[in-house]
Scaffold this motif. Sequence first.
Motif, mmCIF file in Angstrom:
data_model
loop_
_atom_site.group_PDB
_atom_site.id
_atom_site.type_symbol
_atom_site.label_atom_id
_atom_site.label_comp_id
_atom_site.label_asym_id
_atom_site.label_seq_id
_atom_site.Cartn_x
_atom_site.Cartn_y
_atom_site.Cartn_z
ATOM 1 N N LYS A 110 37.256 -96.182 -59.631
ATOM 2 C CA LYS A 110 37.108 -97.285 -60.597
ATOM 3 C C LYS A 110 37.524 -98.647 -60.037
ATOM 4 O O LYS A 110 37.021 -99.683 -60.490
ATOM 5 N N GLU A 111 38.419 -98.676 -59.048
ATOM 6 C CA GLU A 111 38.869 -99.950 -58.490
ATOM 7 C C GLU A 111 38.091 -100.373 -57.241
ATOM 8 O O GLU A 111 38.387 -101.413 -56.661
ATOM 9 N N LEU A 112 37.106 -99.568 -56.847
ATOM 10 C CA LEU A 112 36.336 -99.915 -55.648
ATOM 11 C C LEU A 112 35.500 -101.166 -55.888
ATOM 12 O O LEU A 112 34.939 -101.361 -56.967
ATOM 13 N N ALA A 113 35.408 -102.007 -54.870
ATOM 14 C CA ALA A 113 34.663 -103.265 -54.984
ATOM 15 C C ALA A 113 33.166 -103.005 -55.087
ATOM 16 O O ALA A 113 32.667 -101.948 -54.668
ATOM 17 N N GLU A 114 32.444 -103.982 -55.638
ATOM 18 C CA GLU A 114 30.996 -103.880 -55.868
ATOM 19 C C GLU A 114 30.239 -103.619 -54.566
ATOM 20 O O GLU A 114 29.241 -102.887 -54.568
ATOM 21 N N ASP A 115 30.700 -104.175 -53.451
ATOM 22 C CA ASP A 115 29.984 -103.981 -52.183
ATOM 23 C C ASP A 115 30.182 -102.582 -51.605
ATOM 24 O O ASP A 115 29.464 -102.166 -50.695
ATOM 25 N N ILE A 116 31.156 -101.854 -52.134
ATOM 26 C CA ILE A 116 31.384 -100.466 -51.704
ATOM 27 C C ILE A 116 30.697 -99.491 -52.660
ATOM 28 O O ILE A 116 30.047 -98.540 -52.233
ATOM 29 N N LEU A 117 30.865 -99.744 -53.957
ATOM 30 C CA LEU A 117 30.242 -98.897 -54.988
ATOM 31 C C LEU A 117 29.812 -99.801 -56.137
ATOM 32 O O LEU A 117 30.637 -100.449 -56.772
ATOM 33 N N SER A 118 28.508 -99.829 -56.399
ATOM 34 C CA SER A 118 27.976 -100.748 -57.411
ATOM 35 C C SER A 118 28.386 -100.322 -58.826
ATOM 36 O O SER A 118 28.707 -99.156 -59.070
ATOM 37 N N GLU A 120 26.409 -100.091 -61.250
ATOM 38 C CA GLU A 120 25.379 -99.156 -61.729
ATOM 39 C C GLU A 120 25.724 -97.720 -61.338
ATOM 40 O O GLU A 120 25.578 -96.793 -62.137
ATOM 41 N N GLU A 121 26.198 -97.543 -60.098
ATOM 42 C CA GLU A 121 26.586 -96.198 -59.645
ATOM 43 C C GLU A 121 27.778 -95.678 -60.444
ATOM 44 O O GLU A 121 27.827 -94.498 -60.814
ATOM 45 N N LYS A 122 28.741 -96.559 -60.730
ATOM 46 C CA LYS A 122 29.898 -96.167 -61.544
ATOM 47 C C LYS A 122 29.455 -95.772 -62.947
ATOM 48 O O LYS A 122 29.933 -94.782 -63.513
ATOM 49 N N ALA A 123 28.530 -96.552 -63.507
ATOM 50 C CA ALA A 123 28.019 -96.272 -64.851
ATOM 51 C C ALA A 123 27.276 -94.940 -64.886
ATOM 52 O O ALA A 123 27.424 -94.160 -65.836
ATOM 53 N N ASN A 124 26.492 -94.658 -63.834
ATOM 54 C CA ASN A 124 25.744 -93.394 -63.777
ATOM 55 C C ASN A 124 26.685 -92.193 -63.743
ATOM 56 O O ASN A 124 26.414 -91.162 -64.380
ATOM 57 N N GLU A 162 30.190 -97.319 -74.797
ATOM 58 C CA GLU A 162 30.627 -98.285 -73.778
ATOM 59 C C GLU A 162 29.504 -98.659 -72.826
ATOM 60 O O GLU A 162 29.315 -99.835 -72.504
ATOM 61 N N ILE A 163 28.738 -97.664 -72.368
ATOM 62 C CA ILE A 163 27.712 -97.899 -71.348
ATOM 63 C C ILE A 163 26.357 -98.263 -71.961
ATOM 64 O O ILE A 163 25.662 -99.152 -71.471
ATOM 65 N N GLN A 164 25.982 -97.574 -73.034
ATOM 66 C CA GLN A 164 24.623 -97.716 -73.567
ATOM 67 C C GLN A 164 24.544 -98.494 -74.879
ATOM 68 O O GLN A 164 23.455 -98.933 -75.265
ATOM 69 N N GLY A 165 25.682 -98.632 -75.556
ATOM 70 C CA GLY A 165 25.691 -99.381 -76.803
ATOM 71 C C GLY A 165 25.558 -98.492 -78.035
ATOM 72 O O GLY A 165 25.090 -97.356 -77.950
#
Length: 267
Positions: A110-118, A120-124, A162-165
């Motif tokens: 969860k704390e990984l930066a966007e350039d390491i893990l997007s 979108e990937e976290k949400a998936n 949270e993710i989809q509304g």
Amino acid sequence: MKDEPEEAERILHDALRLAYQSNNKAAITYTCDLMANLAFIQGQLENAEKLFKATMSYLLGGGMKQEDNAIIEISLKLASIYAAQNRPEFALAGYEFCISTLEEKIEREKELAEDILSEEEKANTLLLLGMCLDTYARYLLFSKRPSQAQKMYEKALQISEEIQGERHPQTIVLMSDLATALDAQGHVDEACAHVQRALDLARQTQHPELHMVLSNLATILMHRERYAQAREIFLEALKQAKLKGDEVSIQHIREELAELSKKKVDL
């Protein structure tokens, strides 16, 4: 998609033969996965189990980690197969493996930066956890463990919102399913509040499973002995189910109406 599973199976066997002839491991894995899904849909559970295990073996042999989402998805399908085969020890182990593995993965990433893990990937990955929680909850409810099912549904609903509304079709279904778990425990008023909210959103969004939400509300109203209102909602659900051509729901609603006719109509 055209409901021609035998022809699809024949073509997939041809594809698998060609994949082996060319020693294309990616193609072998992909085709095995498609064949496993086809067998699963057709209710050929033993064959599906073998094919899913073969697919998993190819993926792991190719260096994929056990926590990869693709492995979790296959593990979830295997757990569902074991549940359908009435092999509870394997089903429970499968569901718990999927959920605990994903929870640990999400916490770690969860704390990984966007350039390491997007994002979108976290949400998936979060949505996959929601799917696992939802599937496990349905199994627990079927196994007459509604309080445990409630906890799983609550977590799945939180993720979906949270993710989809709130207005997403899956969120609405989870609201309705949570109501079922609450109703099974006798928490009828709380169940009614959840399913009424689900129905309001289903109407606003023209939800494809509106008839199922209506039927769920009617069942809960019947448990509250509000028979006249329950009958009215069941009739609306029946009309919507006929429009959708959902024969299983039509039969279920008719059975509920027959049961309702035995009750005294409330004043």
